[in-house]
Design a protein around this motif. Structure first.
Motif, mmCIF file in Angstrom:
data_model
loop_
_atom_site.group_PDB
_atom_site.id
_atom_site.type_symbol
_atom_site.label_atom_id
_atom_site.label_comp_id
_atom_site.label_asym_id
_atom_site.label_seq_id
_atom_site.Cartn_x
_atom_site.Cartn_y
_atom_site.Cartn_z
ATOM 1 N N ARG A 19 -87.944 43.764 -29.531
ATOM 2 C CA ARG A 19 -89.474 43.601 -29.135
ATOM 3 C C ARG A 19 -90.128 42.396 -29.681
ATOM 4 N N CYS A 20 -89.982 42.388 -30.966
ATOM 5 C CA CYS A 20 -90.495 41.176 -31.581
ATOM 6 C C CYS A 20 -89.694 40.029 -31.147
ATOM 7 N N LEU A 21 -88.737 39.722 -31.126
ATOM 8 C CA LEU A 21 -87.979 38.549 -30.673
ATOM 9 C C LEU A 21 -88.133 38.080 -29.330
ATOM 10 N N ASP A 22 -88.395 39.183 -28.725
ATOM 11 C CA ASP A 22 -88.691 38.818 -27.120
ATOM 12 C C ASP A 22 -89.969 38.068 -27.080
ATOM 13 N N THR A 23 -90.958 38.122 -27.977
ATOM 14 C CA THR A 23 -92.157 37.491 -27.739
ATOM 15 C C THR A 23 -92.373 35.964 -28.427
ATOM 16 N N ILE A 24 -91.247 35.743 -29.212
ATOM 17 C CA ILE A 24 -91.295 34.336 -29.981
ATOM 18 C C ILE A 24 -90.154 33.724 -29.415
ATOM 19 N N LYS A 25 -88.893 34.114 -28.858
ATOM 20 C CA LYS A 25 -87.548 33.416 -28.846
ATOM 21 C C LYS A 25 -87.744 32.146 -28.153
ATOM 22 N N ASP A 26 -88.591 32.060 -27.054
ATOM 23 C CA ASP A 26 -88.690 30.846 -26.339
ATOM 24 C C ASP A 26 -89.832 29.753 -26.901
ATOM 25 N N ILE A 27 -90.327 30.211 -27.897
ATOM 26 C CA ILE A 27 -91.487 29.129 -28.598
ATOM 27 C C ILE A 27 -90.731 28.663 -29.720
ATOM 28 N N VAL A 28 -90.064 29.087 -30.670
ATOM 29 C CA VAL A 28 -89.241 28.604 -31.671
ATOM 30 C C VAL A 28 -88.058 27.734 -31.508
ATOM 31 N N ASP A 29 -87.668 26.979 -32.399
ATOM 32 C CA ASP A 29 -86.786 26.151 -32.106
ATOM 33 C C ASP A 29 -85.387 26.593 -32.838
ATOM 34 N N GLU A 30 -85.644 27.570 -33.739
ATOM 35 C CA GLU A 30 -84.402 28.164 -34.659
ATOM 36 C C GLU A 30 -84.771 29.536 -35.218
ATOM 37 N N ILE A 31 -84.198 30.564 -35.004
ATOM 38 C CA ILE A 31 -84.213 31.864 -35.604
ATOM 39 C C ILE A 31 -83.244 32.003 -36.730
ATOM 40 N N ASN A 32 -84.020 32.524 -37.952
ATOM 41 C CA ASN A 32 -83.162 32.880 -38.972
ATOM 42 C C ASN A 32 -83.506 34.155 -39.580
ATOM 43 N N ILE A 33 -82.653 35.125 -39.566
ATOM 44 C CA ILE A 33 -82.904 36.531 -39.691
ATOM 45 C C ILE A 33 -81.819 36.878 -41.129
ATOM 46 N N VAL A 34 -82.708 37.336 -41.969
ATOM 47 C CA VAL A 34 -82.106 37.697 -43.297
ATOM 48 C C VAL A 34 -82.027 39.295 -43.437
ATOM 49 N N ASP A 35 -80.781 39.850 -43.295
ATOM 50 C CA ASP A 35 -80.847 41.226 -43.337
ATOM 51 C C ASP A 35 -80.522 41.772 -44.829
ATOM 52 N N THR A 36 -81.258 42.747 -45.334
ATOM 53 C CA THR A 36 -80.980 43.085 -46.754
ATOM 54 C C THR A 36 -80.579 44.507 -47.039
ATOM 55 N N GLY A 37 -79.734 44.819 -45.897
ATOM 56 C CA GLY A 37 -78.853 46.134 -45.941
ATOM 57 C C GLY A 37 -79.099 47.152 -45.073
ATOM 58 N N SER A 38 -79.089 46.675 -43.779
ATOM 59 C CA SER A 38 -79.287 47.524 -42.720
ATOM 60 C C SER A 38 -77.883 48.464 -42.445
ATOM 61 N N THR A 39 -78.239 49.690 -42.060
ATOM 62 C CA THR A 39 -77.047 50.503 -41.671
ATOM 63 C C THR A 39 -77.081 51.092 -40.229
ATOM 64 N N ASP A 40 -78.030 50.460 -39.522
ATOM 65 C CA ASP A 40 -78.084 50.896 -38.206
ATOM 66 C C ASP A 40 -77.670 49.436 -37.257
ATOM 67 N N LYS A 41 -78.266 49.321 -36.244
ATOM 68 C CA LYS A 41 -77.704 48.447 -35.197
ATOM 69 C C LYS A 41 -78.513 47.053 -35.178
ATOM 70 N N THR A 42 -79.300 47.017 -36.442
ATOM 71 C CA THR A 42 -80.295 45.890 -36.512
ATOM 72 C C THR A 42 -79.494 44.352 -36.619
ATOM 73 N N VAL A 43 -78.444 44.274 -37.149
ATOM 74 C CA VAL A 43 -77.659 43.026 -37.360
ATOM 75 C C VAL A 43 -77.104 42.657 -35.844
ATOM 76 N N GLU A 44 -76.695 43.847 -35.141
ATOM 77 C CA GLU A 44 -76.246 43.617 -33.772
ATOM 78 C C GLU A 44 -77.001 43.016 -33.011
ATOM 79 N N ILE A 45 -78.250 43.790 -33.024
ATOM 80 C CA ILE A 45 -79.211 43.225 -32.179
ATOM 81 C C ILE A 45 -79.496 41.790 -32.481
ATOM 82 N N ALA A 46 -79.729 41.425 -33.828
ATOM 83 C CA ALA A 46 -80.247 40.083 -34.269
ATOM 84 C C ALA A 46 -79.202 39.015 -33.640
ATOM 85 N N LYS A 47 -77.915 39.376 -33.774
ATOM 86 C CA LYS A 47 -76.698 38.485 -33.275
ATOM 87 C C LYS A 47 -77.038 38.139 -31.649
ATOM 88 N N GLN A 48 -77.622 38.875 -31.112
ATOM 89 C CA GLN A 48 -77.751 38.785 -29.774
ATOM 90 C C GLN A 48 -79.218 37.516 -29.218
#
Length: 355
Positions: A19-48
């Motif tokens: 939901r967050c990334l859909d509102t910003i993905k077409d404005i920024v030139d680069e997306i950097n996401i630092v995961d601090t220990g997710s145990t759900d599908k956060t990383v999988e979603i980020a990589k999309q």
């Protein structure tokens, strides 16, 4: 046109990250996401959304994690968001325009942080943050829980809002961080005492919160706006404890640090409201309705206190003073902000036959 790196820290954010990334993905030139220990599908979603997904072990230090996320940025400016933030369409347009027109001599752009909204879309809590910063300035995050970005130089204020849409609250997390600091023997500064007081208050430890606010207020150092809000929040604690006299004294003490805030005026009004001193309560509420918003204010702002809330309270005051026309007027003013609020609709039905 400037280039922008988005930098985020995330952990178990599968419900909100897309939901967050859909509102910003077409404005920024680069997306950097630092995961601090997710145990759900956060990383999988980020990589999309990006192949720039990094990992940093959580140490309980938000500043360390945010600083690490900034290290991965490669573009001219850095924009940071939390996973439960969104950028509404009107603000997306403003942000895109800012990107296209920003003078590269600007070091930082502050934006509103709309940290809460009610069921009618009204902002309930707003403050400013340095949100878009020049990467070459190498600004650093400070603190552990309520962190801040230490920024200086050429700063401009924009009217862009980042909207916080939290699904759940991490109860006690920040309180535990402050308690661990105390156990370590860390020296608290005025900012620490203010935010520790907030955590104590929000978790129902009102006596301890008052002590922490008093320590903030007693120190010569520190941001004056924090001291103003320390007085107001201390007054709230006294009210929760049933100590009406100290409640009023705490709120009035905020006047020592600058011009009265609309949040103080409504609290004073409510103090007399509870005493059924309708004329005195109405006096303070009326002043609150005349206070314009200060677009340059950086500290906490609660827009309800200058919009619907004092009008709704004035409706009650004037009803009890048998001035039904004024009661109806103020109820209608409140209805502009909360058109489906059942309390306001009830007042409308009650008052219409009387005018």
């Amino acid at each position: 046109m400037i280039s922008i790196s988005l930098c985020m820290i995330v952990k178990n954010e599968e419900e909100v990250l897309a939901r967050c990334l859909d509102t910003i993905k077409d404005i920024v030139d680069e997306i950097n996401i630092v995961d601090t220990g997710s145990t759900d599908k956060t990383v999988e979603i980020a990589k999309q959304y990006t192949d720039r997904v990094f990992f940093f072990p959580w140490t309980g230090d938000f500043a360390a994690a945010r600083n690490k996320s900034f290290e991965f940025a490669t573009k001219e400016y850095i924009l940071y968001l939390d996973a439960d933030d969104v950028i509404l369409e009107a603000d997306r347009v403003k942000l895109q325009n800012l990107k296209e027109t920003l003078d590269p001599s600007v070091d930082s752009v502050s934006m509103y942080y709309d940290a809460g909204t009610d069921e009618f879309g009204n902002v309930t809590l707003r403050y400013r943050r340095n949100r878009l910063v020049k990467r070459s300035r190498n600004y650093k995050w400070k603190g552990e829980a309520h962190v801040y970005l230490e920024v200086y130089g050429n700063i401009i204020n924009s009217d862009i809002s980042i909207t916080h849409k939290k699904i759940r609250h991490s109860v006690g997390r920040n309180l535990n961080i402050y308690q661990q600091k105390l156990e370590r023997g860390d020296v608290f500064g005025p900012r620490d005492y203010f935010y520790y007081g907030n955590e104590l208050r929000e978790n129902g430890h009102y006596e301890k919160a008052i002590e922490s606010y008093q320590k903030n207020i007693s120190m010569q150092e520190g941001w004056v706006d924090d001291k103003i809000h320390a007085c107001l929040f201390m007054g709230d604690c006294y009210r929760f404890l049933g100590d009406s006299a100290n409640e009023l004294s705490a709120v009035l003490k905020s006047f020592e640090f600058g011009k009265p805030r609309v949040e103080a005026l409504c609290r004073i009004g409510y103090h007399f409201h509870r005493k059924r001193d309708w004329k005195t309560a109405a006096y303070w509420y009326e002043i609150a309705t005349q206070y314009p918003e200060d677009p340059e204010q950086w500290s906490f702002s609660y827009p309800a206190y200058r919009t619907w809330y004092p009008h709704l309270q004035l409706c009650v005051c004037y009803y009890n003073l048998n001035d039904f026309e004024k009661a109806y007027y103020h109820n209608e003013e409140a209805r502009k902000y909360r058109p489906e609020d059942e309390r306001i609709l009830h007042n409308k039905r009650l008052l219409e036959p009387k005018i």
